[in-house]
Design a protein around this motif. Structure first.
Motif, PDB file in Angstrom:
ATOM      1  N   TRP A  55       0.822  -1.208   0.000  1.00  0.00           N
ATOM      2  CA  TRP A  55       0.000   0.000   0.000  1.00  0.00           C
ATOM      3  C   TRP A  55       0.856   1.258   0.000  1.00  0.00           C
ATOM      4  O   TRP A  55       0.447   2.295  -0.492  1.00  0.00           O
ATOM      5  N   TRP A  56       2.055   1.178   0.572  1.00  0.00           N
ATOM      6  CA  TRP A  56       2.940   2.339   0.579  1.00  0.00           C
ATOM      7  C   TRP A  56       3.488   2.582  -0.815  1.00  0.00           C
ATOM      8  O   TRP A  56       3.643   3.737  -1.231  1.00  0.00           O
ATOM      9  N   LEU A  57       3.768   1.531  -1.564  1.00  0.00           N
ATOM     10  CA  LEU A  57       4.170   1.672  -2.959  1.00  0.00           C
ATOM     11  C   LEU A  57       3.020   2.271  -3.766  1.00  0.00           C
ATOM     12  O   LEU A  57       3.231   3.157  -4.600  1.00  0.00           O
ATOM     13  N   ILE A  58       1.816   1.812  -3.510  1.00  0.00           N
ATOM     14  CA  ILE A  58       0.644   2.359  -4.202  1.00  0.00           C
ATOM     15  C   ILE A  58       0.478   3.837  -3.867  1.00  0.00           C
ATOM     16  O   ILE A  58       0.124   4.641  -4.737  1.00  0.00           O
ATOM     17  N   SER A  59       0.761   4.224  -2.639  1.00  0.00           N
ATOM     18  CA  SER A  59       0.697   5.642  -2.259  1.00  0.00           C
ATOM     19  C   SER A  59       1.658   6.470  -3.104  1.00  0.00           C
ATOM     20  O   SER A  59       1.312   7.559  -3.578  1.00  0.00           O
ATOM     21  N   SER A 100      -2.266   5.043   6.152  1.00  0.00           N
ATOM     22  CA  SER A 100      -1.909   5.011   7.566  1.00  0.00           C
ATOM     23  C   SER A 100      -3.149   5.034   8.461  1.00  0.00           C
ATOM     24  O   SER A 100      -3.222   4.308   9.449  1.00  0.00           O
ATOM     25  N   ALA A 101      -4.125   5.854   8.109  1.00  0.00           N
ATOM     26  CA  ALA A 101      -5.354   5.940   8.910  1.00  0.00           C
ATOM     27  C   ALA A 101      -6.115   4.623   8.881  1.00  0.00           C
ATOM     28  O   ALA A 101      -6.618   4.152   9.910  1.00  0.00           O
ATOM     29  N   TYR A 102      -6.214   4.002   7.717  1.00  0.00           N
ATOM     30  CA  TYR A 102      -6.925   2.737   7.609  1.00  0.00           C
ATOM     31  C   TYR A 102      -6.208   1.641   8.398  1.00  0.00           C
ATOM     32  O   TYR A 102      -6.844   0.764   8.968  1.00  0.00           O
ATOM     33  N   GLY A 103      -4.887   1.703   8.450  1.00  0.00           N
ATOM     34  CA  GLY A 103      -4.111   0.699   9.164  1.00  0.00           C
ATOM     35  C   GLY A 103      -3.796   1.056  10.595  1.00  0.00           C
ATOM     36  O   GLY A 103      -2.983   0.396  11.231  1.00  0.00           O
ATOM     37  N   SER A 104      -4.420   2.096  11.136  1.00  0.00           N
ATOM     38  CA  SER A 104      -4.101   2.511  12.504  1.00  0.00           C
ATOM     39  C   SER A 104      -5.008   1.880  13.553  1.00  0.00           C
ATOM     40  O   SER A 104      -4.797   2.084  14.741  1.00  0.00           O
ATOM     41  N   VAL A 105      -6.011   1.132  13.128  1.00  0.00           N
ATOM     42  CA  VAL A 105      -6.947   0.529  14.075  1.00  0.00           C
ATOM     43  C   VAL A 105      -6.205  -0.499  14.930  1.00  0.00           C
ATOM     44  O   VAL A 105      -5.313  -1.193  14.469  1.00  0.00           O
ATOM     45  N   ARG A 106      -6.588  -0.548  16.202  1.00  0.00           N
ATOM     46  CA  ARG A 106      -5.928  -1.442  17.161  1.00  0.00           C
ATOM     47  C   ARG A 106      -6.938  -2.390  17.808  1.00  0.00           C
ATOM     48  O   ARG A 106      -8.096  -2.047  17.986  1.00  0.00           O
ATOM     49  N   ILE A 107      -6.427  -3.541  18.197  1.00  0.00           N
ATOM     50  CA  ILE A 107      -7.169  -4.492  19.027  1.00  0.00           C
ATOM     51  C   ILE A 107      -6.351  -4.640  20.302  1.00  0.00           C
ATOM     52  O   ILE A 107      -5.158  -4.928  20.247  1.00  0.00           O
ATOM     53  N   ARG A 108      -7.021  -4.412  21.457  1.00  0.00           N
ATOM     54  CA  ARG A 108      -6.317  -4.513  22.741  1.00  0.00           C
ATOM     55  C   ARG A 108      -7.183  -5.245  23.751  1.00  0.00           C
ATOM     56  O   ARG A 108      -8.402  -5.118  23.738  1.00  0.00           O
ATOM     57  N   VAL A 109      -6.530  -5.986  24.615  1.00  0.00           N
ATOM     58  CA  VAL A 109      -7.175  -6.559  25.795  1.00  0.00           C
ATOM     59  C   VAL A 109      -6.530  -5.848  26.966  1.00  0.00           C
ATOM     60  O   VAL A 109      -5.333  -6.014  27.228  1.00  0.00           O
TER      61      VAL A 109
END
Length: 157
Positions: free
Chosen positions: A18-22, A57-66
Motif C-alpha cells: 500500500w505504501w508503494l501504491i501511495s 496510515s489511517a486505515y491501518g491505525s486501528v488497534r485491538i487490545r485486551v
C-alpha cells in the motif's frame, strides 16, 4: 484496575504494498499536473503521495487490545464478561465468516489484507450483536489473552 495476566495489543497496519501504491498515486498526480509546469508537477507528486499515505496510515491505525477486563477493538469497548469463548479462524474459515456465514448484526473489525481472524460470541442477552469478528495476525495470542482476561475478571467478581 489491574492489567490482565496476558495483555494483548495489535495494530492492524496496512501491507507494505500500500505504501508503494501511495507513491504511485503521487506519480499519477504529478503526471496530471505535468502540463502546468515543473513546480505544479512536484507539488502533485508530494501532495498526492502524502494524501494517499495518510489514507493508508489511517486505515491501518486501528488497534485491538485486551486491557484489564475489556476488549477494545477499534472504537468498541466490550467487557470480557459479556463475551463467550473465542474461536480461532484460519484463512478459509475467516473468508466464510466474512461472506456467506456473516450475520448483518455482527460487529466486524475487518481488514481483508489479514487472512486470519477470531470470532467471539457475545453472551450478553441485552446486546443484539451475535458475535465479534476481529481480523488479527495473531489469533492464538488474542484468544489466549481473552481467556486470561475473562478468568481474571471471574476471580475478581
Amino acid at each position: 484496575m489491574q492489567l490482565a495476566a496476558a495483555p494483548y495489543e495489535e495494530r492492524l497496519t496496512a501491507p507494505r504494498s500500500w505504501w508503494l501504491i501511495s507513491f504511485l498515486v503521487g506519480v499519477s498526480a504529478a503526471l496530471i499536473l505535468l502540463p502546468f509546469g515543473t513546480l505544479p508537477m512536484l507539488g502533485g507528486l508530494a501532495g498526492g503521495t502524502a494524501v494517499a499515505a495518510v489514507a493508508a496510515s489511517a486505515y491501518g491505525s486501528v488497534r485491538i487490545r485486551v486491557v484489564g477486563d475489556s476488549l477494545i477493538a477499534g472504537d468498541a469497548r466490550i467487557p470480557v464478561a459479556a463475551l463467550g469463548e473465542a474461536e480461532i479462524l484460519d484463512a478459509e474459515e475467516a473468508r466464510a465468516w466474512r461472506t456467506h456465514k456473516a450475520d448483518t448484526r455482527a460487529f466486524l473489525l475487518l481488514r481483508a489484507y489479514i487472512p486470519t481472524a477470531v470470532r467471539v460470541p457475545v453472551t450478553d442477552p441485552q446486546d443484539p450483536t451475535p458475535y465479534l469478528y476481529l481480523s488479527t495476525r495473531e489469533p492464538e495470542l488474542l484468544a489466549q489473552a481473552l481467556r486470561a482476561a475473562k478468568a481474571e475478571a471471574e476471580t475478581e467478581a
